[in-house]
Design an enzyme around this catalytic site. Structure first.
Site, PDB file in Angstrom:
ATOM      1  N   ASP A 191       0.811  -1.226   0.000  1.00  0.00           N
ATOM      2  CA  ASP A 191       0.000   0.000   0.000  1.00  0.00           C
ATOM      3  C   ASP A 191       0.841   1.271   0.000  1.00  0.00           C
ATOM      4  OD1 ASP A 191      -2.682  -0.563  -0.316  1.00  0.00           O
ATOM      5  OD2 ASP A 191      -3.095  -0.802   1.824  1.00  0.00           O
ATOM      6  N   ASP A 193      -4.240  -9.228   2.476  1.00  0.00           N
ATOM      7  CA  ASP A 193      -4.632  -7.829   2.704  1.00  0.00           C
ATOM      8  C   ASP A 193      -6.097  -7.723   3.112  1.00  0.00           C
ATOM      9  OD1 ASP A 193      -4.526  -5.005   2.673  1.00  0.00           O
ATOM     10  OD2 ASP A 193      -5.183  -4.947   0.572  1.00  0.00           O
ATOM     11  N   HIS A 226      -2.464  -5.503  -6.374  1.00  0.00           N
ATOM     12  CA  HIS A 226      -3.082  -6.188  -5.229  1.00  0.00           C
ATOM     13  C   HIS A 226      -4.591  -6.006  -5.137  1.00  0.00           C
ATOM     14  CE1 HIS A 226      -2.419  -2.236  -3.284  1.00  0.00           C
ATOM     15  NE2 HIS A 226      -3.359  -2.580  -2.414  1.00  0.00           N
ATOM     16  N   HIS A 227      -5.168  -5.051  -5.889  1.00  0.00           N
ATOM     17  CA  HIS A 227      -6.632  -4.920  -5.899  1.00  0.00           C
ATOM     18  C   HIS A 227      -7.275  -5.468  -7.167  1.00  0.00           C
ATOM     19  CE1 HIS A 227      -7.182  -2.930  -2.092  1.00  0.00           C
ATOM     20  NE2 HIS A 227      -6.232  -2.048  -2.382  1.00  0.00           N
ATOM     21  N   HIS A 268      -4.055   4.601  -5.620  1.00  0.00           N
ATOM     22  CA  HIS A 268      -2.897   4.232  -4.788  1.00  0.00           C
ATOM     23  C   HIS A 268      -2.144   3.040  -5.387  1.00  0.00           C
ATOM     24  CE1 HIS A 268      -5.548   1.149  -2.906  1.00  0.00           C
ATOM     25  NE2 HIS A 268      -4.445   0.571  -2.444  1.00  0.00           N
ATOM     26  N   LYS A 278      -0.333   4.735  -1.026  1.00  0.00           N
ATOM     27  CA  LYS A 278      -1.221   5.559  -0.211  1.00  0.00           C
ATOM     28  C   LYS A 278      -0.543   6.859   0.256  1.00  0.00           C
ATOM     29  CE  LYS A 278      -4.656   2.290   1.589  1.00  0.00           C
ATOM     30  NZ  LYS A 278      -5.108   1.535   2.769  1.00  0.00           N
TER      31      LYS A 278
HETATM   32  P1  C2E Z   1      -8.096  -1.131   3.287  1.00  0.00           P
HETATM   33  O1  C2E Z   1      -8.896  -0.513   4.378  1.00  0.00           O
HETATM   34  O2  C2E Z   1      -6.722  -1.591   3.629  1.00  0.00           O
HETATM   35  O3  C2E Z   1      -8.918  -2.334   2.709  1.00  0.00           O
HETATM   36  C1  C2E Z   1      -8.343  -3.231   1.798  1.00  0.00           C
HETATM   37  C2  C2E Z   1      -9.406  -4.080   1.142  1.00  0.00           C
HETATM   38  O4  C2E Z   1     -10.027  -4.897   2.135  1.00  0.00           O
HETATM   39  C3  C2E Z   1     -10.532  -3.317   0.492  1.00  0.00           C
HETATM   40  O5  C2E Z   1     -10.186  -2.898  -0.793  1.00  0.00           O
HETATM   41  C4  C2E Z   1     -11.649  -4.362   0.478  1.00  0.00           C
HETATM   42  O6  C2E Z   1     -11.433  -5.255  -0.580  1.00  0.00           O
HETATM   43  C5  C2E Z   1     -11.413  -5.102   1.767  1.00  0.00           C
HETATM   44  N1  C2E Z   1     -12.267  -4.538   2.808  1.00  0.00           N
HETATM   45  C6  C2E Z   1     -11.924  -3.697   3.805  1.00  0.00           C
HETATM   46  N2  C2E Z   1     -12.986  -3.440   4.586  1.00  0.00           N
HETATM   47  C7  C2E Z   1     -14.031  -4.113   4.082  1.00  0.00           C
HETATM   48  C8  C2E Z   1     -15.400  -4.272   4.467  1.00  0.00           C
HETATM   49  O7  C2E Z   1     -15.874  -3.714   5.459  1.00  0.00           O
HETATM   50  N3  C2E Z   1     -16.175  -5.098   3.685  1.00  0.00           N
HETATM   51  C9  C2E Z   1     -15.683  -5.735   2.607  1.00  0.00           C
HETATM   52  N4  C2E Z   1     -16.479  -6.529   1.892  1.00  0.00           N
HETATM   53  N5  C2E Z   1     -14.389  -5.617   2.221  1.00  0.00           N
HETATM   54  C10 C2E Z   1     -13.578  -4.825   2.944  1.00  0.00           C
HETATM   55  P2  C2E Z   1     -10.940  -1.682  -1.492  1.00  0.00           P
HETATM   56  O8  C2E Z   1     -12.409  -1.775  -1.232  1.00  0.00           O
HETATM   57  O9  C2E Z   1     -10.498  -1.617  -2.890  1.00  0.00           O
HETATM   58  O10 C2E Z   1     -10.436  -0.411  -0.715  1.00  0.00           O
HETATM   59  C11 C2E Z   1      -9.102   0.041  -0.837  1.00  0.00           C
HETATM   60  C12 C2E Z   1      -8.808   1.058   0.199  1.00  0.00           C
HETATM   61  O11 C2E Z   1      -9.724   2.169   0.044  1.00  0.00           O
HETATM   62  C13 C2E Z   1      -9.064   0.581   1.620  1.00  0.00           C
HETATM   63  O12 C2E Z   1      -7.922  -0.098   2.096  1.00  0.00           O
HETATM   64  C14 C2E Z   1      -9.316   1.891   2.348  1.00  0.00           C
HETATM   65  O13 C2E Z   1      -8.113   2.557   2.645  1.00  0.00           O
HETATM   66  C15 C2E Z   1     -10.050   2.691   1.316  1.00  0.00           C
HETATM   67  N6  C2E Z   1     -11.514   2.614   1.460  1.00  0.00           N
HETATM   68  C16 C2E Z   1     -12.345   1.717   0.898  1.00  0.00           C
HETATM   69  N7  C2E Z   1     -13.627   1.982   1.232  1.00  0.00           N
HETATM   70  C17 C2E Z   1     -13.596   3.077   2.031  1.00  0.00           C
HETATM   71  C18 C2E Z   1     -14.603   3.859   2.715  1.00  0.00           C
HETATM   72  O14 C2E Z   1     -15.804   3.607   2.620  1.00  0.00           O
HETATM   73  N8  C2E Z   1     -14.175   4.912   3.455  1.00  0.00           N
HETATM   74  C19 C2E Z   1     -12.863   5.230   3.561  1.00  0.00           C
HETATM   75  N9  C2E Z   1     -12.511   6.301   4.328  1.00  0.00           N
HETATM   76  N10 C2E Z   1     -11.872   4.538   2.946  1.00  0.00           N
HETATM   77  C20 C2E Z   1     -12.264   3.479   2.192  1.00  0.00           C
HETATM   78 FE    FE Z   2      -4.510  -1.286  -1.111  1.00  0.00          FE
END
Ligand code: C2E
Ligand code: FE
Ligand code: SIN
Ligand code: SIN
Length: 377
Positions: free
Chosen positions: A204, A287, A258-259, A232, A207
């Protein structure tokens, strides 16, 4: 060291050769036993300032030649006792580097013709010691560089993560442990698995390029904000693009891909299946599992088993089915790991100063697996 000791045994035609290296930190001389049934990996340690021939040679830098070891009060029986060997004649010479610093001691015992060691033996042994000293120094330099590299990677990763993570260390450590176990369970070599383990904290890194208003937004991101968030991966890819070292090359693939999702619905490119580098398919599972288990500004923490079930339901969708199968196999260890992490957090135990991933590697292993110097092929 094993090989050097074997060669010396052959060249000087002696019953035993032992190489002791100085461990300055612990003020000890240590050796891996190369001979003796079942003793291949037994480590012998003698105090540097103790009463033994070896420590005397290490302290004074002078050779010692003894014709009857058991009658010499300086002789330590420690090694004979473990190896079930009877030392009679003995010759010990210092292992010095170019500037005369003692790095260790070469010791040979019992000429096969049962004669005492002479000046010629001493000359040969000193010469071999000089040759070995330079390899040992080079190996140590590589080790230093390797440790410095791991430290740098880790600190860089912390920089990228600390804004949106409450417990960056535990998080980075857990992700790298999961990635490592996944890699091994998938049948990758230990070397590949270590690269994956060491590279994973950087996934990451991109970021760092995101504004706080997006990264730290407490609620759900708008579609526009999420588009920015997705970048990112591309930023991480740019930061690590064209890296020379293997570990950063792995980190490059991980950060950029990674995504991506197995079914093609991921970002930034929508790659599908095995088009996605394996390293990225591995870190993707690690992750998401870890992200679910911890709390973020935008979500609360899930229970470990809930996160596990989510990973299973995403088999063949978000994740490579074979990586999910591997995850199933390693899950018992992962479950314990997260129970421990939770217990630590509850007790507010400070995390140890040196994270596991940057612990210096034992000298013996380094000598065997000394990496190539940077910028050489
Ligand atoms: P992260 O928080 O490190 O989350 C990495 C990945 O974990 C996410 O990729 C998603 O695939 C999974 N993940 C995390 N939390 C949840 C969840 O509550 N439910 C589900 N089903 N999956 C989850 P993603 O979605 O591509 O997000 C990438 C990054 O974007 C996240 O890294 C976070 O930093 C940010 N992000 C995503 N959604 C939100 C949001 O609603 N609010 C904020 N402030 N940041 C977000
Ligand atoms: Fe990431
Ligand atoms: C000694 O240093 O006194 C003996 C060590 C050995 O036998 O290897
Ligand atoms: C890679 O190392 O780039 C891909 C390996 C794989 O997908 O099997």
């Amino acid at each position: 060291m094993d090989i050097i000791a074997q060669q010396i045994t052959r060249i000087l035609n002696v019953g035993r050769c032992t190489i002791f290296l100085k461990d300055g930190q612990r003020k000890e001389l240590w050796s891996k036993i190369a001979q003796g049934k079942g003793l291949e990996h037994t480590e012998i340690r003698l105090p540097l300032n103790g009463h033994s021939i070896v420590s005397l040679v290490a302290r004074t830098g002078q050779s010692i030649n003894i014709t009857n070891a058991y009658e010499d009060e300086r002789f330590s029986m420690a090694v004979d006792m473990v190896t079930d060997f009877h030392t009679k004649t003995l010759l010990a010479v210092p292992l010095k580097n170019n500037s005369g610093k003692v790095l260790g001691v070469f010791l040979v015992a019992n000429r096969s013709d049962e004669k005492p060691f002479d000046k010629k033996d001493e000359g040969i042994l000193l010469l071999l010691a000089t040759l070995a000293a330079s390899s040992i120094e080079v190996a140590k330099l590589y080790q230093d560089v390797h440790v410095a590299q791991l430290e740098t990677i880790y600190r860089l990763a912390v920089t990228a993560e600390y804004r949106d993570q409450q417990d960056t260390r535990a998080h980075l450590k857990n992700i790298s442990i999961i990635s490592y176990l996944l890699a091994l369970s998938l049948g990758l070599t230990k070397k590949q698995a270590e690269l994956i383990k060491n590279a994973s904290p950087l996934h990451d890194i991109g970021k760092v390029a995101l504004a706080d208003t997006i990264l730290l937004k407490p609620g759900k991101l708008t579609p526009e904000e999420f588009e920015i968030m997705k970048s990112h991966t591309v930023y991480g890819g740019k930061i690590l693009e064209g890296a020379h070292s293997k570990v950063l090359q792995v980190a490059h693939k991980m950060s950029l891909y990674h995504h991506e999702k197995w079914n093609g619905n991921g970002y930034p490119y929508g790659l599908k299946g095995e088009m996605i580098p394996l390293e990225a398919r591995i870190i993707a599972v690690a992750d998401v599992f870890d992200a679910l288990c911890v709390s973020r500004v935008y979500k609360r923490a899930w229970k470990t088993d809930e996160a596990y079930n989510y990973i299973l339901t995403e088999k063949g969708e978000s994740f490579d089915p074979s990586v999910v199968v591997a995850f199933k196999r390693i899950y018992p260890s992962i479950r314990k790991l997260y129970a421990q992490t939770a217990a630590d957090a509850e007790l507010m135990q400070p995390v140890e100063e040196t994270p596991e991933i940057v612990e210096p590697i034992k000298t013996v292993r380094k000598i065997r697996t000394a990496p190539k110097p940077p910028f050489s092929n």
